[in-house]
Design a protein around this motif. Structure first.
Motif: not given
Length: 97
Positions: A68-78
């Motif tokens: 989950v941590v690794e996946r959230v690191k790839t999020f783009d919040f704009g």
């Protein structure tokens, strides 16, 4: 003015299915797995996540937490002209009934 809770929530909602895919995979080996993870994360002005760590969890699922941590690191919040912020963000994982 920084990033609103709502803006952050929208991005998490957009990625919810990806996070739940990770969770559902874990459920196969532990059908009773459920609970909450709290992530500590830093969102930069360009929208990237420069830090994401597991702050706390009542789930005994270190592998899931790491994914989950690794996946959230790839999020783009704009990108937004705001200072970087560090937040605690809870995610509830509950099996579909």
């Amino acid at each position: 003015l920084g990033r609103t809770d709502e803006e952050i929530q929208i991005v998490f909602d957009r990625h919810k299915s990806a996070l739940y895919r990770l969770y559902n995979r874990e459920l196969r080996s532990d059908p009773n797995l459920k609970g909450q993870m709290v992530l500590r994360m830093r969102i930069e002005p360009d929208g990237s996540v420069s830090l994401c760590v597991l702050h706390s969890s009542d789930m005994d699922a270190p592998q899931l937490s790491a994914q989950v941590v690794e996946r959230v690191k790839t999020f783009d919040f704009g990108a937004k002209e705001v200072p970087a912020i560090t937040i605690l963000y809870p995610i509830d994982f509950l099996p579909a009934t």
